[in-house]
Each structure stands twice: as structure tokens, then as C-alpha cells.
Motif scaffolding. Sequence first.
Motif, PDB file in Angstrom:
ATOM      1  N   ALA A 285       0.854  -1.190   0.000  1.00 59.53           N
ATOM      2  CA  ALA A 285       0.000   0.000   0.000  1.00 59.53           C
ATOM      3  C   ALA A 285       0.886   1.233   0.000  1.00 59.53           C
ATOM      4  O   ALA A 285       1.457   1.600   1.037  1.00 59.53           O
ATOM      5  CB  ALA A 285      -0.914  -0.009   1.222  1.00 59.53           C
ATOM      6  N   ALA A 286       0.994   1.866  -1.160  1.00 60.22           N
ATOM      7  CA  ALA A 286       1.808   3.083  -1.279  1.00 60.22           C
ATOM      8  C   ALA A 286       1.562   3.686  -2.648  1.00 60.22           C
ATOM      9  O   ALA A 286       1.269   2.971  -3.614  1.00 60.22           O
ATOM     10  CB  ALA A 286       3.299   2.761  -1.141  1.00 60.22           C
ATOM     11  N   ALA A 287       1.688   4.994  -2.731  1.00 63.61           N
ATOM     12  CA  ALA A 287       1.789   5.613  -4.053  1.00 63.61           C
ATOM     13  C   ALA A 287       3.115   5.168  -4.652  1.00 63.61           C
ATOM     14  O   ALA A 287       4.100   4.955  -3.926  1.00 63.61           O
ATOM     15  CB  ALA A 287       1.737   7.123  -3.929  1.00 63.61           C
ATOM     16  N   LEU A 288       3.160   5.021  -5.953  1.00 60.40           N
ATOM     17  CA  LEU A 288       4.350   4.431  -6.571  1.00 60.40           C
ATOM     18  C   LEU A 288       5.627   5.169  -6.167  1.00 60.40           C
ATOM     19  O   LEU A 288       6.635   4.539  -5.852  1.00 60.40           O
ATOM     20  CB  LEU A 288       4.229   4.418  -8.098  1.00 60.40           C
ATOM     21  CG  LEU A 288       5.435   3.757  -8.771  1.00 60.40           C
ATOM     22  CD1 LEU A 288       5.465   2.269  -8.483  1.00 60.40           C
ATOM     23  CD2 LEU A 288       5.465   4.022 -10.261  1.00 60.40           C
ATOM     24  N   HIS A 289       5.579   6.494  -6.139  1.00 59.45           N
ATOM     25  CA  HIS A 289       6.809   7.243  -5.869  1.00 59.45           C
ATOM     26  C   HIS A 289       7.266   7.113  -4.421  1.00 59.45           C
ATOM     27  O   HIS A 289       8.375   7.529  -4.092  1.00 59.45           O
ATOM     28  CB  HIS A 289       6.652   8.718  -6.272  1.00 59.45           C
ATOM     29  CG  HIS A 289       5.715   9.491  -5.396  1.00 59.45           C
ATOM     30  ND1 HIS A 289       4.353   9.442  -5.549  1.00 59.45           N
ATOM     31  CD2 HIS A 289       5.950  10.320  -4.362  1.00 59.45           C
ATOM     32  CE1 HIS A 289       3.788  10.210  -4.644  1.00 59.45           C
ATOM     33  NE2 HIS A 289       4.736  10.756  -3.906  1.00 59.45           N
TER      34      HIS A 289
ATOM     35  N   ALA B  33       6.849   3.963  -2.825  1.00 53.01           N
ATOM     36  CA  ALA B  33       6.891   2.515  -2.572  1.00 53.01           C
ATOM     37  C   ALA B  33       8.330   2.025  -2.392  1.00 53.01           C
ATOM     38  O   ALA B  33       9.264   2.574  -2.972  1.00 53.01           O
ATOM     39  CB  ALA B  33       6.229   1.777  -3.731  1.00 53.01           C
ATOM     40  N   ASP B  34       8.459   0.985  -1.592  1.00 55.64           N
ATOM     41  CA  ASP B  34       9.738   0.287  -1.447  1.00 55.64           C
ATOM     42  C   ASP B  34       9.742  -0.847  -2.473  1.00 55.64           C
ATOM     43  O   ASP B  34       9.104  -1.873  -2.275  1.00 55.64           O
ATOM     44  CB  ASP B  34       9.872  -0.267  -0.027  1.00 55.64           C
ATOM     45  CG  ASP B  34      11.119  -1.124   0.126  1.00 55.64           C
ATOM     46  OD1 ASP B  34      11.931  -1.191  -0.829  1.00 55.64           O
ATOM     47  OD2 ASP B  34      11.271  -1.741   1.198  1.00 55.64           O
ATOM     48  N   LEU B  35      10.477  -0.649  -3.549  1.00 63.34           N
ATOM     49  CA  LEU B  35      10.439  -1.612  -4.654  1.00 63.34           C
ATOM     50  C   LEU B  35      11.644  -2.529  -4.669  1.00 63.34           C
ATOM     51  O   LEU B  35      11.772  -3.370  -5.562  1.00 63.34           O
ATOM     52  CB  LEU B  35      10.313  -0.857  -5.979  1.00 63.34           C
ATOM     53  CG  LEU B  35       9.023  -0.016  -6.082  1.00 63.34           C
ATOM     54  CD1 LEU B  35       9.049   0.878  -7.310  1.00 63.34           C
ATOM     55  CD2 LEU B  35       7.786  -0.906  -6.081  1.00 63.34           C
TER      56      LEU B  35
END
Length: 179
Positions: free
Chosen positions: A76-80, A82-84
Motif C-alpha cells: 500500500a503506497a503511491a508508486l513514488h 513505494a519500497d520496490l
Amino acid sequence: MGAVAASARLTWAAGVVAPRPGERVLEVGCGHGVLVALLAERAGAVVGVDRSPTMVTAAGRRNRAAVEAGRVRVQAAALHEADLGPHPFDAVVSFNVRALSDPGQEETWDVVSRVLAPAGRVVVAFSVMTPGVEDDVVATVARLGGARGLAVAAVHRGETAPFPSAAVELRRPAAADRG
Ligand SMILES: C[S@@+](CC[C@H](N)C(=O)[O-])C[C@H]1O[C@@H](n2cnc3c(N)ncnc32)[C@H](O)[C@@H]1O
């Protein structure tokens, strides 16, 4: 394929992305996680990100077995934000997510460009609900991707119901030359 109950548009999109075994796929705006489930039937690993915690809870529930097996991760995060993780993605995918298809989404596209593997592909899919929308989205996506060294490799069209679908596929030109 076939075990996941899915709409025609998302089934079509999974076919456009067509992940190969071992590939890592990122879906932006994964909603309930239906496309995540379809992609996970073929890919090595799928990460789904959605800024709505409610959607991510539903996506996690839908993909529980694959999450427990470590093949799917939802966040759950906005893409910018997020922990990718440190590993690049072979495909970055979205369907009906304006964070990739609207003008001015520079922050989102910076992340897409950063996490994409050198030979990776971006697939921005959308429902064609009004005439003319397709050209607008293709032009916007081409501009946002183009500013980051990505070029339109194909525009896919699907006769899905209740709305037709389209998807812009982008690759880095060197990757597109290799086919
Ligand atoms: C119209 S829904 C589409 C959901 C799903 N992709 C589908 O086609 O059914 C758009 C989704 O994108 C999510 N979203 C919008 N902007 C986002 C962003 N910047 N980062 C992550 N998720 C985002 C929303 O929370 C929403 O769940």
C-alpha cells in the motif's frame, strides 16, 4: 492460464504483457489484484502497488497462496513512495491508472524509468470509454516515456467488453531493435 476469474479486459492485458517464466513484473495501481493473479500464473515474481490500503488488503487476500509462496508481494503506497527493492523489473504494467496515463505525472515516470530493467517493457493499458481518448493517452505516454529514453514499440488493441481496451508498450530503443 484459466484458474483466475477475471474480466475480459484484464485477461487481454495479461496476454499483452505475456510474462515469461522467471520475469519480474511490477503492477502500478493493482486494485483488487486480479491482474496480479493473472500475471503471477506466468511470471517469476509480481509486485503489486496501490495507494489504497483497502485495495491492497483485497489484493493480498486474492493472492494469498502466491504471497505465502513468496511469488507475489503487494504494497500500500503511491508508486513514488513505494519500497520496490533493489532488483529491476522486466515489465512495469498498469491498467486504468491515471498516474501513468495523465499529463504531468513526472514523478511516477521517474520511478518507472528507474526500476525498469535495460531490456524491460512498460505496458500502459486502458479502457477506451470515449472516442479520441486513445490518441490522447498514446501521445501523453509517448511524451512521458520519451523524456526518459523509452519509445513506443507497439499500440495494442483489444475488442473487450463492455469497452474496448488499448495498451501502449514502450521499450528502450536498443531493446526494441532486438525485438
Ligand atoms: C481505476 S483503478 C484501476 C484498478 C485496476 N488496475 C483495474 O484495472 O481494475 C486505479 C487504481 O490505481 C490506484 N492508484 C492511483 N494512483 C496511484 C499511484 N500513484 N500509485 C499507486 N496506485 C495508484 C488507485 O488507488 C486505484 O486502486
